[in-house]
Design a protein around this motif. Structure first.
Motif, PDB file in Angstrom:
ATOM      1  N   SER A   1       4.205   1.094  12.944  1.00 37.54           N
ATOM      2  CA  SER A   1       3.666   0.700  11.637  1.00 37.54           C
ATOM      3  C   SER A   1       2.182   1.064  11.537  1.00 37.54           C
ATOM      4  O   SER A   1       1.698   1.411  10.467  1.00 37.54           O
ATOM      5  N   ARG A   2       1.486   1.014  12.672  1.00 41.03           N
ATOM      6  CA  ARG A   2       0.079   1.442  12.613  1.00 41.03           C
ATOM      7  C   ARG A   2      -0.018   2.918  12.255  1.00 41.03           C
ATOM      8  O   ARG A   2      -0.854   3.322  11.452  1.00 41.03           O
ATOM      9  N   ARG A   3       0.852   3.713  12.857  1.00 43.77           N
ATOM     10  CA  ARG A   3       0.830   5.150  12.521  1.00 43.77           C
ATOM     11  C   ARG A   3       1.148   5.363  11.047  1.00 43.77           C
ATOM     12  O   ARG A   3       0.508   6.148  10.359  1.00 43.77           O
TER      13      ARG A   3
ATOM     14  N   GLY B   1       0.857  -1.184   0.000  1.00 46.45           N
ATOM     15  CA  GLY B   1       0.000   0.000   0.000  1.00 46.45           C
ATOM     16  C   GLY B   1       0.889   1.229   0.000  1.00 46.45           C
ATOM     17  O   GLY B   1       1.874   1.280   0.739  1.00 46.45           O
ATOM     18  N   ILE B   2       0.539   2.197  -0.854  1.00 47.84           N
ATOM     19  CA  ILE B   2       1.391   3.377  -1.000  1.00 47.84           C
ATOM     20  C   ILE B   2       1.373   4.187   0.292  1.00 47.84           C
ATOM     21  O   ILE B   2       0.308   4.519   0.799  1.00 47.84           O
ATOM     22  N   GLY B   3       2.556   4.504   0.829  1.00 50.17           N
ATOM     23  CA  GLY B   3       2.564   5.217   2.105  1.00 50.17           C
ATOM     24  C   GLY B   3       3.842   5.978   2.387  1.00 50.17           C
ATOM     25  O   GLY B   3       4.004   6.543   3.463  1.00 50.17           O
ATOM     26  N   GLY B   4       4.786   5.966   1.454  1.00 49.52           N
ATOM     27  CA  GLY B   4       5.988   6.762   1.667  1.00 49.52           C
ATOM     28  C   GLY B   4       7.075   6.029   2.424  1.00 49.52           C
ATOM     29  O   GLY B   4       6.917   4.896   2.859  1.00 49.52           O
ATOM     30  N   VAL B   5       8.179   6.720   2.565  1.00 49.74           N
ATOM     31  CA  VAL B   5       9.401   6.073   3.017  1.00 49.74           C
ATOM     32  C   VAL B   5       9.314   5.598   4.467  1.00 49.74           C
ATOM     33  O   VAL B   5       9.836   4.542   4.825  1.00 49.74           O
ATOM     34  N   GLU B   6       8.622   6.346   5.318  1.00 51.17           N
ATOM     35  CA  GLU B   6       8.528   5.951   6.728  1.00 51.17           C
ATOM     36  C   GLU B   6       7.807   4.597   6.865  1.00 51.17           C
ATOM     37  O   GLU B   6       8.241   3.710   7.609  1.00 51.17           O
ATOM     38  N   LYS B   7       6.749   4.441   6.125  1.00 50.31           N
ATOM     39  CA  LYS B   7       6.012   3.167   6.148  1.00 50.31           C
ATOM     40  C   LYS B   7       6.905   2.037   5.600  1.00 50.31           C
ATOM     41  O   LYS B   7       6.952   0.935   6.158  1.00 50.31           O
ATOM     42  N   SER B   8       7.616   2.334   4.526  1.00 49.05           N
ATOM     43  CA  SER B   8       8.490   1.306   3.949  1.00 49.05           C
ATOM     44  C   SER B   8       9.533   0.850   4.966  1.00 49.05           C
ATOM     45  O   SER B   8       9.799  -0.338   5.115  1.00 49.05           O
ATOM     46  N   LEU B   9      10.120   1.802   5.665  1.00 50.63           N
ATOM     47  CA  LEU B   9      11.175   1.458   6.622  1.00 50.63           C
ATOM     48  C   LEU B   9      10.648   0.590   7.756  1.00 50.63           C
ATOM     49  O   LEU B   9      11.208  -0.466   8.060  1.00 50.63           O
ATOM     50  N   VAL B  10       9.553   1.023   8.374  1.00 48.11           N
ATOM     51  CA  VAL B  10       9.101   0.268   9.545  1.00 48.11           C
ATOM     52  C   VAL B  10       8.574  -1.102   9.120  1.00 48.11           C
ATOM     53  O   VAL B  10       8.822  -2.114   9.781  1.00 48.11           O
TER      54      VAL B  10
END
Ligand SMILES: Cc1cc2nc3c(=O)[nH]c(=O)nc-3n(C[C@H](O)[C@H](O)[C@H](O)COP(=O)(O)OP(=O)(O)OC[C@H]3O[C@@H](n4cnc5c(N)ncnc54)[C@H](O)[C@@H]3O)c2cc1C
Ligand SMILES: Cc1cc2nc3c(=O)[nH]c(=O)nc-3n(C[C@H](O)[C@H](O)[C@H](O)COP(=O)(O)OP(=O)(O)OC[C@H]3O[C@@H](n4cnc5c(N)ncnc54)[C@H](O)[C@@H]3O)c2cc1C
Lengths: 368, 396
Positions: free
Chosen positions: B292-294, B260-269
């Motif tokens: 990851s929920r955030r 799901g598209i969410g940007g780099v922070e989501k990818s990292l966690v």
């Protein structure tokens, strides 16, 4: 919603479409039922090589009639059918296979099919990317290539048959078909043209799926000029029970190269079998060393409808009064679809046929 | 005694984080990526990047220039982090010279293409547009305007979801850009491009401007083909995962834009969780669930804010190409029932890109939702298909 027609055809592959076309042209009202997409079964998975074959007189007669019907038809068809009159070049690797070339030449010539024998040098000139040490080959210039899904769609559009798509047939009986949504289509004659799935609805017919793999490349116009088939093909193709692969490559009108082929029994999942795919591609590279460097964009599999004697089942189902079969075309169903349609329409209407229909009658191997 | 290697596909933020965390648990890790260097869409070639430095010291075996074709499972334990690509929507002129993707122009500039002194219109949707615009400015180009299809209201709602002081953030993007002197128009779309002239619609008003380049992208779509080929279930165009990033196929994890598209922070966690979970460090993985929920909440807000307006379906004209590999126009597709029918009857998506460009657009335009990816995921020489062991990570 319930419908009825003179002829109800189960299956909208190239065979069902050809049956619909000929029946409609013979003046019958026709309904075709396709559970998924017109031409989306084996007709989309196969190579679409229209080829005159010489395994038996019966196979020869059916393929030759069909090839003639195709050459009449393609002239009218839409461009999307991608007809390519490239001919077949049967490739002989050694002297033993050259003997087969001579036998084939005699067989075709005696029956009026133009052929041309090539020696090693002429073969290399005809197909520069073949490896140089091959013995020769036999060119059958009348063979060609089409894209079957669009041909199936054209046949149906052109003949004006009623086409029902999207809902699969749940059961077939002597009076018609019941679809999975409960609707009923009845007809005077019901034709099972379900390809490799024909036996699912009629378990007593001897049709088994025979899996094949293909790979298509990006566009390389001019890389290949003819459909090339190794002459070891027949030996391996008919070794029933065993998996086999053969060098069988085809130029597409787009400039793409279609690489085949494989035959497997007993494989019922659609996924790629890597060992078979690897063998098939290595075989192709043995004949055409550069083929390994062409960019492959897609690999897939399909299922042929195989019968015990390698001839299709065309005609009435023994023991049933109005159920007919048009299936079991194995690796030749695109080629033989048009003749199949003709034989079905001739038999339904009582017309005489250009060839003897007896060898293809289901009664030869099904006993009602 | 050594457990088999964990194979990570994709060396963007998600894959790098996954590989580092799994290696940190003492596992042998192989990281595969089809590019010459790790970093994915945003860090490629950036040596300063903290995670890339960490990767260099991690003991992870990095194999760049390696395409995973999807013919077989890369490893007994596999983490998919194949990221996303840009969504292109067809409009008259979108295949003309001068038109690029938004991310495409960004990548061109980063790889040395000179934009100095050129005028650029940036259009489409999403956070990538301002990022590209500012890169163009920094590189000496001038941005004529940014055309964002979503409304100011949707953007404000997005800001509200991020911060307790929505008004402030709502203005901040626009403010930052207007400080740069770049007009940022919402509810604004490119209607056509013809020889350097762009025709735009903003609300009901039509206007035109001249430009050297038009960079157009309508957000991102996950690269799900490999996951789908391996049998992972998809949900709304992304790979379905549980909170440990486990897909519906045992031993296969997915992380980053892929889920799901969410940007780099989501990818990292997500990458960290996947790496830990794949290595069996369940408790450490669980400790990251809050983060990851955030990240997922941010992702949901982002996707709502930049949801594509149905009016974009009216952009292509009958003769506008949808599939540029096979020259298939809008008029030949609009009556068809499914993607598969389009492929079989028109050759749409059958060319070298295998629908990577047109499939997502076609789904949006015609409401189709069937997918039928075929291997290989990316074109490869036929000889490599014959011998995938030679270029795909780890025999299982
Ligand atoms: C790898 C490969 C290569 C081949 N190469 C060639 C070649 O070069 N030359 C050649 O002549 N032939 C070739 N063939 C064979 C040829 O493709 C087939 O013989 C031919 O397509 C069969 O057509 P068909 O209409 O009988 O079957 P299909 O095309 O399979 O049509 C049957 C239709 O029935 C439908 N159906 C099934 N079940 C139901 C149901 N319950 N309800 C409703 N509809 C249903 C299916 O959706 C399908 O569309 C090849 C085949 C394969 C697999
Ligand atoms: C064109 C583009 C530009 C972007 N620009 C920005 C930006 O400026 N700022 C920003 O914050 N975000 C940007 N993003 C969003 C970006 O995707 C994420 O922020 C972040 O990079 C996602 O990390 P990821 O690891 O999930 O995926 P990615 O970074 O996309 O990494 C996935 C990697 O997997 C590789 N891969 C995919 N399939 C295979 C395969 N079959 N075999 C081998 N390798 C494979 C890809 O080549 C890629 O290197 C951009 C996205 C795109 C598509």
């Amino acid at each position: 919603m319930n419908h009825s027609a003179d002829v109800v055809i189960a299956g909208g592959g190239i065979v069902g479409a050809a049956c619909a076309y000929e029946c409609a042209r013979a003046g019958l009202s026709v309904t075709v039922i396709e559970g998924a997409i017109i031409g989306g079964g084996a007709s989309a998975a196969g190579m679409g090589h229209i080829v005159v074959m010489d395994d038996s007189e019966a196979q020869f007669n059916l393929t030759l009639l069909s090839q003639q019907l195709w050459s009449e038809r393609v002239a009218e068809m839409t461009d999307g059918v991608e007809h390519l009159p490239c001919g077949t070049l049967w490739v002989a690797a050694d002297e033993e296979e050259m003997a087969e070339v001579r036998r084939k030449r005699a067989f075709y010539s005696q029956r009026g099919v133009p052929v041309e024998m090539l020696d090693s040098r002429q073969l290399a000139e005809a197909e520069p990317h073949l490896r140089p040490d091959l013995a020769g080959g036999l060119l059958v210039p009348g063979d060609s290539v089409v894209y079957p899904p669009v041909a199936a769609r054209w046949l149906l559009d052109r003949c004006g048959a009623r086409v029902l798509t999207g809902v699969p047939i749940a059961t077939l009986d002597d009076n018609g078909a019941t679809l999975e949504d409960g609707s009923r289509v009845s007809g005077g004659v019901i034709v099972n043209a379900l390809g490799a799935k024909a036996a699912r609805l009629m378990p007593s017919i001897p049709v088994t799926p025979r899996k094949g793999h293909l790979v298509i490349t990006d566009r390389y116009p001019g890389f290949l000029r003819h459909q090339l088939v190794e002459l070891g093909y027949l030996k391996s193709a008919h070794s029933a029970g065993a998996d086999s692969i053969a060098f069988n490559v085809q130029p597409r009108r787009t400039g793409q190269v279609l690489i085949g082929s494989s035959r497997q029994f007993g494989a019922d999942h659609k996924g790629i079998d890597q060992p078979i795919l690897s063998r098939m591609l290595r075989r192709a590279a043995e004949y055409m060393p550069r083929i390994g460097s062409l960019i492959a964009i897609r690999a897939w599999t399909g299922f042929r409808a195989a019968t015990p004697d390698h001839l299709p089942l065309i005609g009435p189902m023994p023991g049933a009064s109005r159920l007919w079969l048009a299936t079991g075309h194995e690796g030749l169903g695109v080629t033989t679809a048009l003749a199949t349609g003709r034989l079905i329409a001739d038999q339904i209407t009582g017309r005489s046929s250009p060839i003897d229909a007896a060898p293809y009658l289901p009664a030869r191997c099904i006993h009602g | 005694m050594s457990a088999p290697a964990i194979v990570v596909v994709g060396a963007g933020p998600a894959g790098v984080a996954a590989a580092c965390r799994a290696a940190g648990c003492g596992r042998r890790v192989v990281l595969l990526d089809d590019n010459p260097a790790p970093g994915g869409q945003i860090w490629r070639g950036d040596r300063q990047q903290r995670w890339l430095a960490r990767l260099a010291d991690s003991g992870v075996e990095v194999r760049c220039g390696t395409t995973v074709s999807g013919l077989e499972l890369p490893g007994a334990t596999t983490i998919l982090a194949t990221g996303a690509r840009e969504l292109f929507l067809p409009f008259p002129g979108w295949t003309s010279p001068g038109v690029t993707g938004a991310g495409g122009l960004q990548a061109l500039i980063k790889s040395g293409f000179s934009i100095a002194g050129k005028r650029v219109v940036v259009a489409g949707s999403g956070l990538l547009l301002p990022a590209v615009a500012s890169l163009v400015r920094k590189s000496g180009g001038s941005v004529v305007l940014i055309a964002e299809q979503t409304s100011a209201m949707n953007m404000a709602a997005f800001a509200a979801a991020l911060l307790s002081r929505p008004e402030k953030l709502a203005q901040s993007a626009e403010a930052a850009l207007s400080l740069l002197g770049v007009p940022y128009f919402t509810r604004c779309v490119v209607e056509s491009f013809d020889g350097g002239r762009v025709r735009l619609r903003r609300g009901n008003a039509i206007f035109e401007c001249d430009t050297d380049y038009l960079a157009s992208g309508f957000g991102l779509v996950p690269n799900t083909e490999l996951a789908a080929l391996l049998g992972c279930r998809l949900l709304a165009g992304a790979v379905e995962v549980d909170e440990f990033q486990q897909t519906t196929v045992a031993g296969v994890y997915a992380a980053g834009e892929l889920t799901g598209i969410g940007g780099v922070e989501k990818s990292l966690v997500e990458g960290e969780i996947a790496g830990l979970a794949a290595a069996g460090a369940v408790d450490e993985a669980r400790a990251l669930f809050g983060r990851s929920r955030r990240a997922r909440r941010f992702s949901a807000a982002l996707n709502r804010a930049f949801a594509l307006d149905g009016g974009l379906r009216a952009l292509p004209r009958d003769e506008t190409l949808v599939c540029r590999c096979e020259d298939v126009s809008h008029s030949r597709l609009k009556g068809l029932a499914s993607w598969r029918q389009a492929k079989l009857h028109t050759r749409c998506g059958m060319g070298p890109c295998q629908g990577r460009v047109c499939a997502a657009a076609a789904q949006f335009l015609y409401g189709w939702n069937d997918q039928s990816p075929r291997p290989p995921v990316f074109p490869v020489p036929a000889g490599l298909l014959a011998d995938p062991g030679s270029f795909e990570g780890e025999p299982t």
